[in-house]
Write a protein that holds these residues in place. Structure first.
Motif, mmCIF file in Angstrom:
data_model
loop_
_atom_site.group_PDB
_atom_site.id
_atom_site.type_symbol
_atom_site.label_atom_id
_atom_site.label_comp_id
_atom_site.label_asym_id
_atom_site.label_seq_id
_atom_site.Cartn_x
_atom_site.Cartn_y
_atom_site.Cartn_z
ATOM 1 N N THR A 60 0.817 -1.211 0.000
ATOM 2 C CA THR A 60 0.000 0.000 0.000
ATOM 3 C C THR A 60 0.851 1.261 0.000
ATOM 4 N N GLU A 61 1.997 1.198 0.650
ATOM 5 C CA GLU A 61 2.821 2.394 0.834
ATOM 6 C C GLU A 61 3.931 2.540 -0.212
ATOM 7 N N THR A 62 4.181 1.517 -1.009
ATOM 8 C CA THR A 62 5.290 1.566 -1.962
ATOM 9 C C THR A 62 4.817 2.082 -3.317
ATOM 10 N N PRO A 63 5.420 3.160 -3.817
ATOM 11 C CA PRO A 63 4.980 3.763 -5.085
ATOM 12 C C PRO A 63 5.498 2.990 -6.300
ATOM 13 N N ARG A 64 4.745 2.008 -6.750
ATOM 14 C CA ARG A 64 5.180 1.155 -7.868
ATOM 15 C C ARG A 64 5.476 1.971 -9.128
ATOM 16 N N HIS A 65 4.748 3.059 -9.326
ATOM 17 C CA HIS A 65 4.954 3.858 -10.540
ATOM 18 C C HIS A 65 6.347 4.462 -10.609
ATOM 19 N N GLU A 66 6.981 4.660 -9.442
ATOM 20 C CA GLU A 66 8.325 5.239 -9.415
ATOM 21 C C GLU A 66 9.360 4.271 -9.980
ATOM 22 N N LEU A 68 8.891 2.333 -12.635
ATOM 23 C CA LEU A 68 8.534 2.024 -14.013
ATOM 24 C C LEU A 68 8.879 3.188 -14.932
ATOM 25 N N PRO A 69 9.057 2.916 -16.234
ATOM 26 C CA PRO A 69 9.178 4.021 -17.187
ATOM 27 C C PRO A 69 7.945 4.920 -17.089
ATOM 28 N N LYS A 70 8.141 6.227 -17.264
ATOM 29 C CA LYS A 70 7.053 7.177 -17.069
ATOM 30 C C LYS A 70 5.844 6.887 -17.935
ATOM 31 N N ARG A 80 -0.535 -6.795 -13.102
ATOM 32 C CA ARG A 80 0.018 -7.408 -14.308
ATOM 33 C C ARG A 80 1.525 -7.195 -14.354
ATOM 34 N N THR A 81 2.184 -8.054 -15.088
ATOM 35 C CA THR A 81 3.610 -7.915 -15.368
ATOM 36 C C THR A 81 3.812 -6.818 -16.403
ATOM 37 N N LEU A 82 4.882 -6.027 -16.245
ATOM 38 C CA LEU A 82 5.169 -4.947 -17.177
ATOM 39 C C LEU A 82 6.643 -4.981 -17.577
ATOM 40 N N SER A 83 6.945 -4.518 -18.776
ATOM 41 C CA SER A 83 8.317 -4.487 -19.260
ATOM 42 C C SER A 83 9.065 -3.304 -18.653
ATOM 43 N N ILE A 84 10.327 -3.539 -18.276
ATOM 44 C CA ILE A 84 11.184 -2.455 -17.792
ATOM 45 C C ILE A 84 12.413 -2.295 -18.697
ATOM 46 N N GLY A 85 12.363 -2.915 -19.869
ATOM 47 C CA GLY A 85 13.465 -2.804 -20.813
ATOM 48 C C GLY A 85 14.525 -3.867 -20.594
ATOM 49 N N HIS A 86 15.438 -3.987 -21.561
ATOM 50 C CA HIS A 86 16.553 -4.939 -21.495
ATOM 51 C C HIS A 86 16.066 -6.383 -21.386
#
Length: 238
Positions: A60-66, A68-70, A80-86
């Motif tokens: 709840t307290e962890t900003p997942r968007h930070e 990830l790519p903007k 869901r799983t998301l790509s972070i590159g590489h």
């Protein structure tokens, strides 16, 4: 049947739309509510009918968007799983919750993470443990994650770039070890560096993988339990 149930939940999350960036607090709460609602129906597979409040609070307290790519901020709190590159990904939040729960991390524990990736799982562990040591083999990901973790104030995290197959002997033994990429077999160094009484959560396999819980008994012997089928990126070595 186990794989189809998890897939159904994942597909349901894909049907929801993106959200406004300014609504992240609400989105985090909704994400955690969804994770809570998944626990009981999947308890027959995972063995977990209810998540520890400490794990839910960390999510709840962890900003997942930070982490990830903007351009992915609008879907940061979808389950869901998301790509972070590489060629790498940030895990589905339910899987992050499940792996964190299986570790049984206490606030006095020293935890080793193999595969820093985005740094999101690292941040969750930081909220649960006394010390977190994390290793990432891809230099670009390691640098980005280290910078984000430092900027957000995760002061109990020590990170390095390197081959996680060897563990981190300098700071061993560890109360818990988590691996976020799938090797064909459990690296022996990680077994050695796990403290007696400790727990390791690791996906193991090739195309077909099982999330394994490994517990180390006081005499040094280990017990391995297959929890649920998963799909992680392959374990990369030097």
């Amino acid at each position: 049947m186990r794989r189809s149930i998890l897939t159904a939940f994942a597909l349901a999350t894909l049907a929801t739309g993106a959200v406004a960036a300014e609504d992240f607090v609400t989105e985090r709460r909704l994400m955690v509510q969804e994770i809570e609602s998944m626990a009981a129906p999947l308890a027959g597979e995972t063995g977990i009918a209810k998540f520890d409040p400490r794990v839910l609070r960390a999510l709840t307290e962890t900003p997942r968007h930070e982490f990830l790519p903007k351009e992915l901020a609008g879907v940061a709190y979808k389950n869901r799983t998301l790509s972070i590159g590489h060629g790498q990904t940030i895990s589905q939040p339910f899987i992050v919750a499940l792996m964190s729960e299986l570790l049984h991390v206490k606030d006095t524990d020293r935890v080793l993470e193999i595969g820093t990736g985005s740094g999101y799982q690292t941040a969750i562990l930081s909220a649960l443990a006394r010390e977190v040591y994390t290793i990432e083999i891809i230099p670009e990901l390691a640098t980005t994650a280290r910078n984000v973790l430092a900027r957000l104030g995760y002061a109990n995290v020590t990170a390095k770039t390197g081959d996680g197959y060897k563990g981190w002997r300098e700071y061993a033994p560890f109360d818990a070890i988590i691996v976020t990429a799938a090797p064909d077999y459990v690296p022996p160094a990680l077994i050695e560096q796990l403290k007696p009484g400790g727990r390791m959560v690791i996906p193991v396999g090739g195309l077909l993988q099982d999330l394994m819980l490994i517990t180390k008994k006081p005499d040094g012997m280990t017990i391995s339990t297959a929890i649920v089928p998963v799909r992680f990126v392959p374990f990369i070595r030097e």
